[in-house]
Design a protein around this motif. Structure first.
Motif, PDB file in Angstrom:
ATOM      1  N   VAL A   1     -10.359  -0.219  -5.839  1.00 47.31           N
ATOM      2  CA  VAL A   1     -11.169  -0.633  -4.684  1.00 47.31           C
ATOM      3  C   VAL A   1     -11.227   0.163  -3.577  1.00 47.31           C
ATOM      4  CG1 VAL A   1     -11.946  -2.748  -3.154  1.00 47.31           C
ATOM      5  CG2 VAL A   1     -10.841  -3.152  -5.626  1.00 47.31           C
TER       6      VAL A   1
ATOM      7  N   LEU B   1     -14.852  -0.180  -7.725  1.00 46.15           N
ATOM      8  CA  LEU B   1     -15.434  -1.045  -6.901  1.00 46.15           C
ATOM      9  C   LEU B   1     -15.763  -0.465  -5.296  1.00 46.15           C
ATOM     10  CD1 LEU B   1     -16.986  -3.538  -6.483  1.00 46.15           C
ATOM     11  CD2 LEU B   1     -14.845  -4.753  -5.855  1.00 46.15           C
TER      12      LEU B   1
ATOM     13  N   VAL C   1     -16.903 -10.661  -3.787  1.00 50.41           N
ATOM     14  CA  VAL C   1     -15.864  -9.469  -4.335  1.00 50.41           C
ATOM     15  C   VAL C   1     -14.992 -10.017  -5.202  1.00 50.41           C
ATOM     16  CG1 VAL C   1     -13.994  -7.930  -3.551  1.00 50.41           C
ATOM     17  CG2 VAL C   1     -16.136  -7.997  -2.141  1.00 50.41           C
TER      18      VAL C   1
ATOM     19  N   ALA D   1     -10.798  -7.426  -1.048  1.00 49.73           N
ATOM     20  CA  ALA D   1     -10.259  -7.442  -2.265  1.00 49.73           C
ATOM     21  C   ALA D   1      -8.921  -7.818  -2.205  1.00 49.73           C
ATOM     22  CB  ALA D   1     -10.094  -6.133  -2.884  1.00 49.73           C
TER      23      ALA D   1
END
Length: 335
Positions: A6, A38, A64, A88
């Motif tokens: 992420v 991501l 998320v 995250a």
């Protein structure tokens, strides 16, 4: 192993975070890792004030959380402390997932250079962000010591590499300016302390590669400096090999991949005795660090180029990836 990274920093940005993660993705299959990302590409976003190249994503924690679950990762690595990184982190905590983080950027120093925000406030926030990670990866020994002294814990090392096929000594010189040529490559912004380089009384020519919010003003103030704009690939590599000394005036970078690119190109480094230059140069003799940047730049002219090239070849992206994935594996298994 499936690893989801992420990151708030992503293309079209050109910086050390993005380039490091791209190289990890390239190396992942050889370590038996399936690596996915991501990034802000999947969200509506807006430019970060004073740093418009960074896009801040507009999202919700539950969104998320759902995306992470749909990716079915074995492990989550959070690379940045922006909106995606924050959501995250919350998602991993809710789902009971082990996660790792990395510390790439001195946001406290960057923020205080622009706004009247005490650095300790920002460091307190960063300690909170990273404290639940199984490990936090940093790039250099001096950064590890500094962050340990500031109360950060569970720190492990993740070094960086360089493409020694692209960045190499070349016979042709594409930069046809009076020598010696003192080169800077990087973002042109206040946190890079570029004025410390541009104001030096040096022989030859100062050359700057890159772009950023301070370029127009610095170009106006320093008419004798050659600003070449942003370059990449072969164009950038040829400029490196055409220079005589790489000058790194930053006081706040956590590493500086450009240092490795310079060394691989046969360029000695001149910089201040701070994190980044002191760690990369170490005892190699491939550069000079001094509180007097002019003195360092002139002394670096005497460093043999073949010594720099040989030392630059010791930094590989494969070794960087080995450290990165070993850290993740150890964190995931609790080893």
């Amino acid at each position: 192993m499936r690893v989801l990274v992420v990151t708030d920093a992503w293309r079209p940005q050109i910086n050390g975070v993005v380039r490091s993660l791209e190289h990890m993705a390239d190396q992942a299959p050889s370590f038996g890792v399936e690596m996915t990302f991501l990034t802000p590409e999947r969200f509506r976003s807006f430019p970060m004030p004073t740093y418009p190249e960074i896009r801040l994503s507009l999202t919700r924690p539950d969104t998320v959380e759902r995306m992470i679950a749909e990716a079915t990762p074995d492990h989550v690595h959070i690379a940045t402390e922006g909106p995606l990184g924050l959501t995250a982190r919350l998602a991993c905590r809710r789902q009971g997932r082990v996660f790792t983080t990395s510390y790439h950027t001195r946001f406290p120093e960057y923020l205080s250079a622009r706004l009247p925000v005490p650095e300790e406030w920002s460091y307190r926030a960063l300690r909170w962000f990273h404290r639940e990670a199984r490990v936090m990866m940093v790039s250099t020994p001096s950064l590890e010591r500094e962050l340990s002294a500031r109360g950060f814990r569970n720190i492990v090392r993740w070094t960086r590499g360089v493409d020694t096929t692209l960045f190499r000594p070349r016979h042709e010189r594409v930069v046809d300016f009076p020598g010696p040529i003192f080169l800077y490559v990087g973002r042109i912004a206040v946190e890079k302390n570029l004025e410390a380089f541009l104001s030096l009384d040096l022989p030859g020519t100062k050359v700057v590669v890159g772009d950023g919010p301070a370029r127009q003003e610095l170009e106006r103030q320093h008419v004798g400096v050659r600003f070449l704009g942003s370059l990449a690939g072969e164009d950038l590599a040829r400029v490196y090999s055409s220079a005589d000394v790489f000058v790194f005036p930053s006081l706040t970078d956590t590493f500086g991949i450009v240092l490795l690119e310079a060394l691989a190109s046969g360029l000695p480094i001149a910089g201040f005795p701070v994190t980044g230059p002191v760690d990369v140069i170490n005892s190699s003799g491939c550069g000079v660090v001094d509180e007097d940047l002019r003195k360092a730049a002139l002394a670096a002219l005497d460093v043999p180029r073949d010594l720099c090239r040989a030392y630059g070849e010791t930094f590989t992206w494969r070794e960087s990836a080995r450290q990165f994935f070993s850290n993740i594996q150890a964190a995931h298994t609790g080893a």
